[in-house]
Design a protein around this motif. Structure first.
Motif, PDB file in Angstrom:
ATOM      1  N   PHE A  78       0.853  -1.182   0.000  1.00 46.97           N
ATOM      2  CA  PHE A  78       0.000   0.000   0.000  1.00 46.97           C
ATOM      3  C   PHE A  78       0.895   1.240   0.000  1.00 46.97           C
ATOM      4  CE2 PHE A  78       0.818  -1.198   4.341  1.00 46.97           C
ATOM      5  CZ  PHE A  78       0.960  -0.027   5.053  1.00 46.97           C
ATOM      6  N   ILE A  79       0.295   2.374  -0.353  1.00 51.04           N
ATOM      7  CA  ILE A  79       1.004   3.640  -0.397  1.00 51.04           C
ATOM      8  C   ILE A  79       0.649   4.430   0.851  1.00 51.04           C
ATOM      9  CG2 ILE A  79       1.429   5.762  -1.682  1.00 51.04           C
ATOM     10  CD1 ILE A  79       2.387   3.262  -3.091  1.00 51.04           C
ATOM     11  N   GLN A  80       1.666   4.818   1.616  1.00 51.33           N
ATOM     12  CA  GLN A  80       1.453   5.582   2.846  1.00 51.33           C
ATOM     13  C   GLN A  80       2.404   6.764   2.838  1.00 51.33           C
ATOM     14  OE1 GLN A  80      -0.855   4.934   5.089  1.00 51.33           O
ATOM     15  NE2 GLN A  80      -0.348   6.524   6.516  1.00 51.33           N
ATOM     16  N   GLU A  81       1.843   7.978   2.811  1.00 51.40           N
ATOM     17  CA  GLU A  81       2.637   9.208   2.810  1.00 51.40           C
ATOM     18  C   GLU A  81       3.670   9.192   1.688  1.00 51.40           C
ATOM     19  OE1 GLU A  81       4.218   9.479   6.734  1.00 51.40           O
ATOM     20  OE2 GLU A  81       2.268   9.836   7.669  1.00 51.40           O
ATOM     21  N   SER A  82       3.198   8.823   0.482  1.00 49.19           N
ATOM     22  CA  SER A  82       4.009   8.792  -0.736  1.00 49.19           C
ATOM     23  C   SER A  82       5.088   7.714  -0.707  1.00 49.19           C
ATOM     24  CB  SER A  82       4.644  10.162  -1.002  1.00 49.19           C
ATOM     25  OG  SER A  82       3.655  11.146  -1.162  1.00 49.19           O
ATOM     26  N   LEU A  83       5.010   6.762   0.205  1.00 50.47           N
ATOM     27  CA  LEU A  83       5.960   5.660   0.264  1.00 50.47           C
ATOM     28  C   LEU A  83       5.223   4.349  -0.001  1.00 50.47           C
ATOM     29  CD1 LEU A  83       8.056   6.558   3.452  1.00 50.47           C
ATOM     30  CD2 LEU A  83       8.706   6.901   1.063  1.00 50.47           C
ATOM     31  N   ARG A  84       5.900   3.442  -0.680  1.00 51.43           N
ATOM     32  CA  ARG A  84       5.334   2.122  -0.962  1.00 51.43           C
ATOM     33  C   ARG A  84       5.757   1.183   0.156  1.00 51.43           C
ATOM     34  NH1 ARG A  84       6.363  -2.538  -4.356  1.00 51.43           N
ATOM     35  NH2 ARG A  84       4.461  -3.180  -5.444  1.00 51.43           N
ATOM     36  N   VAL A  85       4.763   0.656   0.877  1.00 52.27           N
ATOM     37  CA  VAL A  85       5.012  -0.181   2.053  1.00 52.27           C
ATOM     38  C   VAL A  85       4.528  -1.591   1.743  1.00 52.27           C
ATOM     39  CG1 VAL A  85       4.596  -0.468   4.519  1.00 52.27           C
ATOM     40  CG2 VAL A  85       4.698   1.829   3.527  1.00 52.27           C
ATOM     41  N   GLY A  86       5.303  -2.589   2.169  1.00 54.92           N
ATOM     42  CA  GLY A  86       4.933  -3.971   1.899  1.00 54.92           C
ATOM     43  C   GLY A  86       5.069  -4.846   3.117  1.00 54.92           C
ATOM     44  N   GLY A  87       4.389  -5.989   3.091  1.00 53.56           N
ATOM     45  CA  GLY A  87       4.460  -6.964   4.163  1.00 53.56           C
ATOM     46  C   GLY A  87       3.816  -8.259   3.710  1.00 53.56           C
ATOM     47  N   SER A  88       3.803  -9.259   4.564  1.00 52.51           N
ATOM     48  CA  SER A  88       3.179 -10.546   4.245  1.00 52.51           C
ATOM     49  C   SER A  88       2.442 -11.056   5.473  1.00 52.51           C
ATOM     50  CB  SER A  88       4.233 -11.560   3.791  1.00 52.51           C
ATOM     51  OG  SER A  88       5.191 -11.785   4.810  1.00 52.51           O
ATOM     52  N   ALA A  89       1.374 -11.809   5.220  1.00 50.11           N
ATOM     53  CA  ALA A  89       0.560 -12.345   6.307  1.00 50.11           C
ATOM     54  C   ALA A  89      -0.147 -13.603   5.832  1.00 50.11           C
ATOM     55  CB  ALA A  89      -0.460 -11.313   6.778  1.00 50.11           C
ATOM     56  N   ARG A  90      -0.537 -14.449   6.774  1.00 50.45           N
ATOM     57  CA  ARG A  90      -1.221 -15.692   6.444  1.00 50.45           C
ATOM     58  C   ARG A  90      -2.721 -15.449   6.270  1.00 50.45           C
ATOM     59  NH1 ARG A  90      -3.070 -20.264   9.511  1.00 50.45           N
ATOM     60  NH2 ARG A  90      -2.650 -19.054  11.407  1.00 50.45           N
ATOM     61  N   LEU A  91      -3.312 -16.053   5.243  1.00 55.43           N
ATOM     62  CA  LEU A  91      -4.745 -15.918   4.978  1.00 55.43           C
ATOM     63  C   LEU A  91      -5.527 -16.810   5.932  1.00 55.43           C
ATOM     64  CD1 LEU A  91      -7.037 -14.812   3.165  1.00 55.43           C
ATOM     65  CD2 LEU A  91      -6.690 -16.786   1.677  1.00 55.43           C
ATOM     66  N   LEU A  92      -6.452 -16.194   6.675  1.00 55.06           N
ATOM     67  CA  LEU A  92      -7.282 -16.927   7.625  1.00 55.06           C
ATOM     68  C   LEU A  92      -8.654 -17.266   7.066  1.00 55.06           C
ATOM     69  CD1 LEU A  92      -6.518 -14.924  10.902  1.00 55.06           C
ATOM     70  CD2 LEU A  92      -5.431 -17.036  10.093  1.00 55.06           C
ATOM     71  N   GLU A  93      -9.201 -16.354   6.254  1.00 50.22           N
ATOM     72  CA  GLU A  93     -10.547 -16.568   5.718  1.00 50.22           C
ATOM     73  C   GLU A  93     -10.707 -15.762   4.442  1.00 50.22           C
ATOM     74  OE1 GLU A  93     -15.255 -15.845   6.994  1.00 50.22           O
ATOM     75  OE2 GLU A  93     -13.626 -15.341   8.382  1.00 50.22           O
ATOM     76  N   SER A  94     -11.377 -16.344   3.457  1.00 51.42           N
ATOM     77  CA  SER A  94     -11.645 -15.638   2.200  1.00 51.42           C
ATOM     78  C   SER A  94     -13.058 -15.977   1.752  1.00 51.42           C
ATOM     79  CB  SER A  94     -10.639 -16.043   1.123  1.00 51.42           C
ATOM     80  OG  SER A  94     -10.932 -15.390  -0.096  1.00 51.42           O
ATOM     81  N   ARG A  95     -13.843 -14.932   1.538  1.00 47.96           N
ATOM     82  CA  ARG A  95     -15.195 -15.096   1.018  1.00 47.96           C
ATOM     83  C   ARG A  95     -15.480 -13.930   0.077  1.00 47.96           C
ATOM     84  NH1 ARG A  95     -15.797 -13.500   6.457  1.00 47.96           N
ATOM     85  NH2 ARG A  95     -17.011 -11.555   6.741  1.00 47.96           N
ATOM     86  N   PRO A  96     -16.534 -13.984  -0.715  1.00 44.29           N
ATOM     87  CA  PRO A  96     -16.771 -12.913  -1.694  1.00 44.29           C
ATOM     88  C   PRO A  96     -16.780 -11.528  -1.054  1.00 44.29           C
ATOM     89  CG  PRO A  96     -18.231 -14.762  -2.126  1.00 44.29           C
ATOM     90  CD  PRO A  96     -17.509 -15.077  -0.843  1.00 44.29           C
ATOM     91  N   GLY A  97     -15.860 -10.683  -1.506  1.00 45.68           N
ATOM     92  CA  GLY A  97     -15.795  -9.306  -1.042  1.00 45.68           C
ATOM     93  C   GLY A  97     -15.012  -9.084   0.230  1.00 45.68           C
ATOM     94  N   VAL A  98     -14.540 -10.156   0.906  1.00 42.10           N
ATOM     95  CA  VAL A  98     -13.869 -10.016   2.198  1.00 42.10           C
ATOM     96  C   VAL A  98     -12.696 -10.983   2.282  1.00 42.10           C
ATOM     97  CG1 VAL A  98     -14.113 -10.229   4.701  1.00 42.10           C
ATOM     98  CG2 VAL A  98     -15.977  -9.267   3.367  1.00 42.10           C
ATOM     99  N   ALA A  99     -11.584 -10.510   2.849  1.00 40.42           N
ATOM    100  CA  ALA A  99     -10.438 -11.364   3.150  1.00 40.42           C
ATOM    101  C   ALA A  99      -9.944 -11.026   4.552  1.00 40.42           C
ATOM    102  CB  ALA A  99      -9.318 -11.159   2.134  1.00 40.42           C
TER     103      ALA A  99
END
Length: 451
Positions: A78-99
């Motif tokens: 994501f972009i925060q204060e003109s900086l590109r920030v990254g990270g990783s996380a484990r997926l717990l739940e995925s359904r239409p329109g929501v993660a």
């Protein structure tokens, strides 16, 4: 914005976890656009909906399917204060329109640019013309959005075949990534000569609600041209940091009664929370009078009551039908902070029954959208301060004889702001961050029904 304390399952992150929460809470507050990518590297636009610090989870509203299975690692940027920030996380739940993801352990600076860039306002009139060839190929013209010594981002306004002078559709297949441009002309760039000529290549094409944007990497730049661009960038942007800058979490006020506890601040229903309505003092009870004699039995009023109830129900049904008709026929015009959120907002409103949803991220495009017929409500949540938003509303009222009801989103709302908004013709305000839910939909529906 609600903040939660760590529970028993708190991750052992120390100051690193506090940094993660500080960045994610600010991203939620300003509704920063996220990109989620699973193992297949398929990108899905998203907006951070909620953080649960106690459970260690973060919930996103997503546009389109998330190509990953439960338990797999998701890369988020994501972009925060003109900086590109990254990270990783484990997926717990995925359904239409929501993660739902685990809270990332760390966040890192994910900048790909080698030079700082300057953001340009479309009102400055800086444009770009790029030709893949002099006698054949593709010609592109557009408005410069930002620029650095290494390249630029342009919002494409027109594309044509050079040989046949045939207009081309604005789509991501306009030119392939890596396509060289034989000639690039930059016009009216601030603090630079009137015309700059360079060469370059296409590095990406992105099609969003605001149109087609093209990223260009410059080739070898002459020293005088590089010096001009460098002067512009240095006046508007700072150097790119080598690591993620520290950030402190925003703490709630000591009194505890933050504005975020109350998501809606209607302007048409009395004073703000800082000026509560006085409660009437109950009168001293008088001695009870003696009970009157029993009256003669009255005729049964049931038939009349039933008829009145039936008429009221019929009126309510007609009102509900009329309201649904207004939602289908009248348009919602929305100005928001990002193209990714525009897509999510449009999808939510269309699923909720709004038939016409017109979105943009550029204030100047709002003027064109307001020329459309049969408008129902105008929602403003752009990259402007509250005062800039009110000035923008004033300009709109000067340009149009009649405007639809206006709903304005703001981060901080005080009595003075509410009164100023009312004087400038804003019908209702909501507090950021807000959720795309039934309460949000009812605000727009209510204002649309009043017109």
């Amino acid at each position: 914005m609600a903040l939660f304390g760590f529970g028993k399952d708190k991750k052992d992150g120390g100051n690193g976890q506090e940094l993660v929460l500080a960045y994610l809470e600010d991203a939620q507050r300003v509704r920063a656009p996220f990109i989620l990518a699973g193992p297949r590297k398929t990108e899905t636009p998203a907006i951070l909906q909620s953080l649960d610090e106690g459970a260690g989870t973060v919930t996103f509203q997503i546009t389109g399917p998330l190509m990953a299975d439960k338990g797999q690692t998701i890369e988020l940027t994501f972009i925060q204060e003109s900086l590109r920030v990254g990270g990783s996380a484990r997926l717990l739940e995925s359904r239409p329109g929501v993660a739902v993801l685990e809270l990332p352990d760390t966040l890192d600076l994910a900048e790909r640019r080698k030079h700082p860039r300057a953001r340009l306002n479309p009102k400055e009139g800086a444009t770009l013309t790029a030709l893949t060839g002099l006698f054949e190929g593709v010609g592109i013209t557009g408005v410069l959005e930002n620029i650095s010594e290494g390249g630029a981002r342009v919002r494409v306004e027109k594309a044509m075949s050079i040989k046949g002078e045939k207009k081309l559709p604005l789509a991501t297949g306009l030119v392939p990534v890596g396509q060289p441009f034989m000639l690039i002309k930059l016009n009216k760039v601030p603090k630079c000569p009137p015309v700059l000529e360079l060469e370059g290549t296409a590095v990406y094409l992105d099609l969003g609600s605001s149109g087609l944007t093209l990223g260009i990497k410059f080739g070898k730049v002459r020293s005088d041209v590089a010096s001009s661009i460098r002067n512009l960038v240095s006046s508007r942007a700072s150097a790119i940091p080598s690591s993620l800058p520290p950030k402190t979490r925003r703490r709630p006020e000591a009194s505890g009664g933050g504005l975020d506890d109350e998501p809606l601040v209607p302007l048409s229903r009395g004073a703000s929370r800082s000026e509560p309505e006085p409660r009437p003092t109950p009168a001293k009870a008088a001695p009870a009078p003696p009970p009157p004699a029993a009256p003669p039995p009255a005729p049964d009023p049931a038939p009349e009551a039933s008829a009145a109830e039936a008429e009221a129900a019929q009126q309510a049904g007609r009102s509900e039908t009329l309201l649904r008709l207004k939602k289908r026929s009248r348009a919602v015009v929305a100005l928001s902070r990002s193209a990714a959120f525009n897509e999510i907002l449009k999808g939510f409103l269309e699923e909720d029954g709004f038939g016409r949803v017109l979105t943009t991220t550029f204030p100047e495009e709002v003027v064109e959208l307001l020329r459309q017929p049969n408008l129902g409500v105008l929602f403003l949540d752009g990259n402007m301060s509250v005062m800039e938003s009110l000035e923008f509303v004033q300009k709109l009222r000067g340009a149009f004889h009649e405007l639809p009801p206006i709903v304005l989103a703001a981060e901080d709302i005080s009595t003075a702001i509410v009164l100023a908004a009312r004087r400038n013709g804003v019908n209702q305000m909501i507090v950021r961050p807000y959720a795309l839910d039934a309460a949000f939909s009812s605000v727009l529906t209510e204002q649309m029904a009043l017109k």
